[in-house]
Design a protein around this motif. Structure first.
Motif, PDB file in Angstrom:
ATOM      1  N   ALA A  43       0.851  -1.194   0.000  1.00  0.00           N
ATOM      2  CA  ALA A  43       0.000   0.000   0.000  1.00  0.00           C
ATOM      3  C   ALA A  43       0.884   1.240   0.000  1.00  0.00           C
ATOM      4  CB  ALA A  43      -0.899  -0.008   1.238  1.00  0.00           C
ATOM      5  N   VAL A  44       0.869   1.991  -1.090  1.00  0.00           N
ATOM      6  CA  VAL A  44       1.703   3.194  -1.207  1.00  0.00           C
ATOM      7  C   VAL A  44       0.921   4.365  -0.609  1.00  0.00           C
ATOM      8  CG1 VAL A  44       2.846   4.774  -2.784  1.00  0.00           C
ATOM      9  CG2 VAL A  44       2.948   2.303  -3.194  1.00  0.00           C
ATOM     10  N   SER A  45       1.369   4.799   0.555  1.00  0.00           N
ATOM     11  CA  SER A  45       0.564   5.711   1.368  1.00  0.00           C
ATOM     12  C   SER A  45       1.082   7.144   1.365  1.00  0.00           C
ATOM     13  CB  SER A  45       0.501   5.167   2.795  1.00  0.00           C
ATOM     14  OG  SER A  45       1.774   4.740   3.246  1.00  0.00           O
ATOM     15  N   LYS A  46       2.045   7.458   0.499  1.00  0.00           N
ATOM     16  CA  LYS A  46       2.558   8.834   0.446  1.00  0.00           C
ATOM     17  C   LYS A  46       1.416   9.805   0.149  1.00  0.00           C
ATOM     18  CE  LYS A  46       3.631   8.710  -4.479  1.00  0.00           C
ATOM     19  NZ  LYS A  46       4.468   7.742  -5.184  1.00  0.00           N
ATOM     20  N   GLY A  47       1.433  10.935   0.831  1.00  0.00           N
ATOM     21  CA  GLY A  47       0.415  11.947   0.568  1.00  0.00           C
ATOM     22  C   GLY A  47      -0.905  11.706   1.266  1.00  0.00           C
ATOM     23  N   GLU A  66       6.423   4.339   1.458  1.00  0.00           N
ATOM     24  CA  GLU A  66       6.517   5.803   1.552  1.00  0.00           C
ATOM     25  C   GLU A  66       7.724   6.277   0.747  1.00  0.00           C
ATOM     26  OE1 GLU A  66       4.776   8.266   3.285  1.00  0.00           O
ATOM     27  OE2 GLU A  66       3.181   6.913   3.975  1.00  0.00           O
ATOM     28  N   ASN A  67       7.595   7.465   0.163  1.00  0.00           N
ATOM     29  CA  ASN A  67       8.664   8.024  -0.683  1.00  0.00           C
ATOM     30  C   ASN A  67       9.510   9.080   0.007  1.00  0.00           C
ATOM     31  OD1 ASN A  67       6.557   6.989  -2.489  1.00  0.00           O
ATOM     32  ND2 ASN A  67       7.892   7.736  -4.132  1.00  0.00           N
ATOM     33  N   TYR A  68       8.942   9.720   1.020  1.00  0.00           N
ATOM     34  CA  TYR A  68       9.626  10.874   1.609  1.00  0.00           C
ATOM     35  C   TYR A  68       9.835  10.621   3.097  1.00  0.00           C
ATOM     36  CZ  TYR A  68       7.784  12.585  -2.759  1.00  0.00           C
ATOM     37  OH  TYR A  68       7.464  12.696  -4.085  1.00  0.00           O
ATOM     38  N   LEU A 172      14.565  -7.130  -7.751  1.00  0.00           N
ATOM     39  CA  LEU A 172      14.628  -5.981  -8.644  1.00  0.00           C
ATOM     40  C   LEU A 172      13.341  -5.170  -8.569  1.00  0.00           C
ATOM     41  CD1 LEU A 172      16.018  -7.829 -11.811  1.00  0.00           C
ATOM     42  CD2 LEU A 172      17.335  -6.742  -9.960  1.00  0.00           C
ATOM     43  N   MET A 173      13.482  -3.874  -8.794  1.00  0.00           N
ATOM     44  CA  MET A 173      12.328  -2.965  -8.782  1.00  0.00           C
ATOM     45  C   MET A 173      12.392  -2.080 -10.017  1.00  0.00           C
ATOM     46  SD  MET A 173      11.812   0.534  -8.121  1.00  0.00           S
ATOM     47  CE  MET A 173      10.876   1.650  -7.091  1.00  0.00           C
ATOM     48  N   CYS A 174      11.229  -1.747 -10.576  1.00  0.00           N
ATOM     49  CA  CYS A 174      11.201  -0.771 -11.673  1.00  0.00           C
ATOM     50  C   CYS A 174       9.896   0.006 -11.672  1.00  0.00           C
ATOM     51  CB  CYS A 174      11.391  -1.435 -13.047  1.00  0.00           C
ATOM     52  SG  CYS A 174       9.912  -2.271 -13.666  1.00  0.00           S
ATOM     53  N   MET A 175       9.933   1.107 -12.384  1.00  0.00           N
ATOM     54  CA  MET A 175       8.737   1.911 -12.683  1.00  0.00           C
ATOM     55  C   MET A 175       8.766   2.140 -14.189  1.00  0.00           C
ATOM     56  SD  MET A 175       8.848   5.039  -9.998  1.00  0.00           S
ATOM     57  CE  MET A 175       7.278   5.848 -10.290  1.00  0.00           C
ATOM     58  N   LEU A 176       7.648   1.925 -14.839  1.00  0.00           N
ATOM     59  CA  LEU A 176       7.595   2.213 -16.273  1.00  0.00           C
ATOM     60  C   LEU A 176       7.077   3.644 -16.467  1.00  0.00           C
ATOM     61  CD1 LEU A 176       6.270  -1.075 -17.894  1.00  0.00           C
ATOM     62  CD2 LEU A 176       8.605  -0.355 -17.399  1.00  0.00           C
ATOM     63  N   MET A 213       1.971  -0.767 -10.680  1.00  0.00           N
ATOM     64  CA  MET A 213       1.357   0.284  -9.878  1.00  0.00           C
ATOM     65  C   MET A 213      -0.129   0.320 -10.251  1.00  0.00           C
ATOM     66  SD  MET A 213       4.628   2.927 -10.034  1.00  0.00           S
ATOM     67  CE  MET A 213       3.665   4.264 -10.640  1.00  0.00           C
ATOM     68  N   SER A 214      -0.829   1.366  -9.827  1.00  0.00           N
ATOM     69  CA  SER A 214      -2.280   1.403 -10.053  1.00  0.00           C
ATOM     70  C   SER A 214      -2.662   1.150 -11.506  1.00  0.00           C
ATOM     71  CB  SER A 214      -2.840   2.765  -9.630  1.00  0.00           C
ATOM     72  OG  SER A 214      -2.745   2.915  -8.235  1.00  0.00           O
ATOM     73  N   ASN A 215      -1.888   1.725 -12.429  1.00  0.00           N
ATOM     74  CA  ASN A 215      -2.319   1.690 -13.834  1.00  0.00           C
ATOM     75  C   ASN A 215      -1.722   0.547 -14.642  1.00  0.00           C
ATOM     76  OD1 ASN A 215       0.204   2.915 -13.582  1.00  0.00           O
ATOM     77  ND2 ASN A 215       0.022   3.798 -15.615  1.00  0.00           N
ATOM     78  N   VAL A 228       3.302  -5.738  -5.787  1.00  0.00           N
ATOM     79  CA  VAL A 228       2.780  -4.614  -6.553  1.00  0.00           C
ATOM     80  C   VAL A 228       2.614  -3.422  -5.617  1.00  0.00           C
ATOM     81  CG1 VAL A 228       1.705  -5.926  -8.420  1.00  0.00           C
ATOM     82  CG2 VAL A 228       0.401  -5.489  -6.343  1.00  0.00           C
ATOM     83  N   ARG A 229       3.038  -2.249  -6.084  1.00  0.00           N
ATOM     84  CA  ARG A 229       3.048  -1.043  -5.254  1.00  0.00           C
ATOM     85  C   ARG A 229       1.898  -0.133  -5.690  1.00  0.00           C
ATOM     86  NH1 ARG A 229       7.968  -1.124  -7.892  1.00  0.00           N
ATOM     87  NH2 ARG A 229       7.237   0.796  -8.843  1.00  0.00           N
ATOM     88  N   VAL A 230       0.833  -0.101  -4.876  1.00  0.00           N
ATOM     89  CA  VAL A 230      -0.393   0.566  -5.331  1.00  0.00           C
ATOM     90  C   VAL A 230      -0.782   1.701  -4.390  1.00  0.00           C
ATOM     91  CG1 VAL A 230      -2.817   0.248  -5.923  1.00  0.00           C
ATOM     92  CG2 VAL A 230      -1.176  -1.590  -6.372  1.00  0.00           C
ATOM     93  N   GLY A 231      -0.873   2.902  -4.948  1.00  0.00           N
ATOM     94  CA  GLY A 231      -1.303   4.065  -4.175  1.00  0.00           C
ATOM     95  C   GLY A 231      -2.701   4.515  -4.571  1.00  0.00           C
ATOM     96  N   THR A 232      -2.811   5.141  -5.739  1.00  0.00           N
ATOM     97  CA  THR A 232      -4.047   5.785  -6.167  1.00  0.00           C
ATOM     98  C   THR A 232      -5.260   4.853  -6.161  1.00  0.00           C
ATOM     99  OG1 THR A 232      -2.642   7.150  -7.571  1.00  0.00           O
ATOM    100  CG2 THR A 232      -5.012   7.234  -7.995  1.00  0.00           C
ATOM    101  N   ALA A 233      -5.109   3.642  -6.658  1.00  0.00           N
ATOM    102  CA  ALA A 233      -6.249   2.730  -6.754  1.00  0.00           C
ATOM    103  C   ALA A 233      -6.743   2.297  -5.380  1.00  0.00           C
ATOM    104  CB  ALA A 233      -5.894   1.507  -7.592  1.00  0.00           C
ATOM    105  N   ALA A 237      -6.804   9.781  -5.236  1.00  0.00           N
ATOM    106  CA  ALA A 237      -5.807  10.715  -5.797  1.00  0.00           C
ATOM    107  C   ALA A 237      -5.063  11.404  -4.667  1.00  0.00           C
ATOM    108  CB  ALA A 237      -6.507  11.735  -6.679  1.00  0.00           C
ATOM    109  N   ARG A 238      -3.801  11.749  -4.967  1.00  0.00           N
ATOM    110  CA  ARG A 238      -2.986  12.459  -3.988  1.00  0.00           C
ATOM    111  C   ARG A 238      -3.091  13.962  -4.230  1.00  0.00           C
ATOM    112  NH1 ARG A 238       0.054   7.871  -5.163  1.00  0.00           N
ATOM    113  NH2 ARG A 238       0.955   8.837  -6.994  1.00  0.00           N
TER     114      ARG A 238
HETATM  115  C1  LIG Z   1       3.844   6.742  -5.964  1.00  0.00           C
HETATM  116  C2  LIG Z   1       4.507   5.457  -6.306  1.00  0.00           C
HETATM  117  C3  LIG Z   1       3.766   4.282  -6.513  1.00  0.00           C
HETATM  118  C4  LIG Z   1       2.253   4.222  -6.523  1.00  0.00           C
HETATM  119  O1  LIG Z   1       1.737   4.833  -7.667  1.00  0.00           O
HETATM  120  P1  LIG Z   1       0.158   4.823  -7.987  1.00  0.00           P
HETATM  121  O2  LIG Z   1       0.122   5.133  -9.441  1.00  0.00           O
HETATM  122  O3  LIG Z   1      -0.448   5.876  -7.146  1.00  0.00           O
HETATM  123  O4  LIG Z   1      -0.350   3.471  -7.689  1.00  0.00           O
HETATM  124  C5  LIG Z   1       4.464   3.106  -6.732  1.00  0.00           C
HETATM  125  N1  LIG Z   1       5.807   3.075  -6.761  1.00  0.00           N
HETATM  126  C6  LIG Z   1       6.554   4.183  -6.583  1.00  0.00           C
HETATM  127  C7  LIG Z   1       8.034   4.082  -6.619  1.00  0.00           C
HETATM  128  C8  LIG Z   1       5.928   5.409  -6.363  1.00  0.00           C
HETATM  129  O5  LIG Z   1       6.689   6.507  -6.206  1.00  0.00           O
END
Ligand SMILES: *Cc1c(COP(=O)(O)O)cnc(C)c1O
Length: 238
Positions: A43-47, A66-68, A172-176, A213-215, A228-233, A237-238
């Motif tokens: 659960a990505v809880s930033k914001g 958390e990111n910060y 390993l971790m990535c963001m597209l 992530m969410s999308n 899976v790292r999910v915030g918005t869903a 919205a943040r």
């Molecule tokens: C904010 C963030 C997420 C979550 O993104 P959502 O699109 O809100 O699900 C996942 N991973 C990283 C590294 C992020 O910074």
């Protein structure tokens, strides 16, 4: 521990979003022929306020991202002593002057891509704590602006991390890129899976693919995501 106010909107809201999210994850796992128990929802809880995290925890979530650091530390303090305990994942960019607090207060660090940072985390994690779980961030889509190592540098980097004390290299971790097409998602996440498999053939012993992530979580699960790292869903919205 934190008590949740009677009039909080979060219980109803999060119950609904979590149910929808669990259905998406279950459908993606089923389509990929995977056991849903091999996929952890982070659960990505930033914001979002600590009250939202407390509700998510009461609904059965244990892993929070958390990111910060400045935002995370008060939340970690407020939720200390919760049962079962929360697991904290640092998923933001790791600056050298933040490693001491990350080593002290988190269970995982997902954005490791520089040896100097990994060495600091290893030196600052205390022997009294379990090892810090780390994931190596990969810039799999070769975006100029993005953090992470180019895929062809990952094997050498992992070999440098494995001997460090008090770190456990998990994967390993990535963001597209945000607007990636379904084809690009399959290619990017598929390249991550192949990279992990190649490292494991070399004996790295990795068990984690932190991606989706969410999308784009469906494409990530299709390609073997274990976390899976999910915030918005989940939180909106943040
Ligand atoms: C904010 C963030 C997420 C979550 O993104 P959502 O699109 O809100 O699900 C996942 N991973 C990283 C590294 C992020 O910074």
């Amino acid at each position: 521990m934190l008590s949740i106010p009677q009039n909080s909107p979060y219980p109803a809201q999060l119950r609904a979003s979590l149910a929808a999210l669990r259905r998406r994850i279950a459908a993606a796992a089923e389509a990929a022929g995977r056991n849903i128990d091999t996929i952890t929802l982070l659960a990505v809880s930033k914001g979002h306020p600590v009250e939202a995290l407390a509700v998510a925890h009461s609904l059965g979530l244990a892993d929070f991202g958390e990111n910060y650091l400045d935002e995370a530390l008060p939340k970690i303090a407020a939720l200390a002593g919760s049962s079962p305990p929360l697991r904290w994942h640092f998923i933001g960019r790791i600056q050298a002057n933040k490693t001491r607090d990350i080593a002290a207060h988190f269970d995982w660090a997902h954005g490791v891509d520089r040896l100097r940072i990994a060495e600091r985390l290893a030196a600052q994690r205390t022997a009294a704590q379990p090892p810090l779980n780390v994931c190596v961030q990969v810039n799999v889509a070769a975006e100029a602006s993005k953090a992470g190592l180019p895929p062809d540098e990952v094997a050498d980097f992992v070999a440098e991390l494995l001997p460090l004390p008090r770190l456990r290299v998990r994967g390993l971790m990535c963001m597209l890129p945000y607007g990636a097409s379904v084809t690009e998602q399959a290619a990017g996440f598929g390249a991550m899976r192949q990279l992990l498999e190649r490292l494991n053939r070399g004996g790295a012993g990795l068990d984690t693919l932190s991606m989706g992530m969410s999308n784009d979580l469906e494409a990530a699960i299709e390609q073997g995501a274990t976390l899976v790292r999910v915030g918005t869903a989940l939180f909106g919205a943040r």
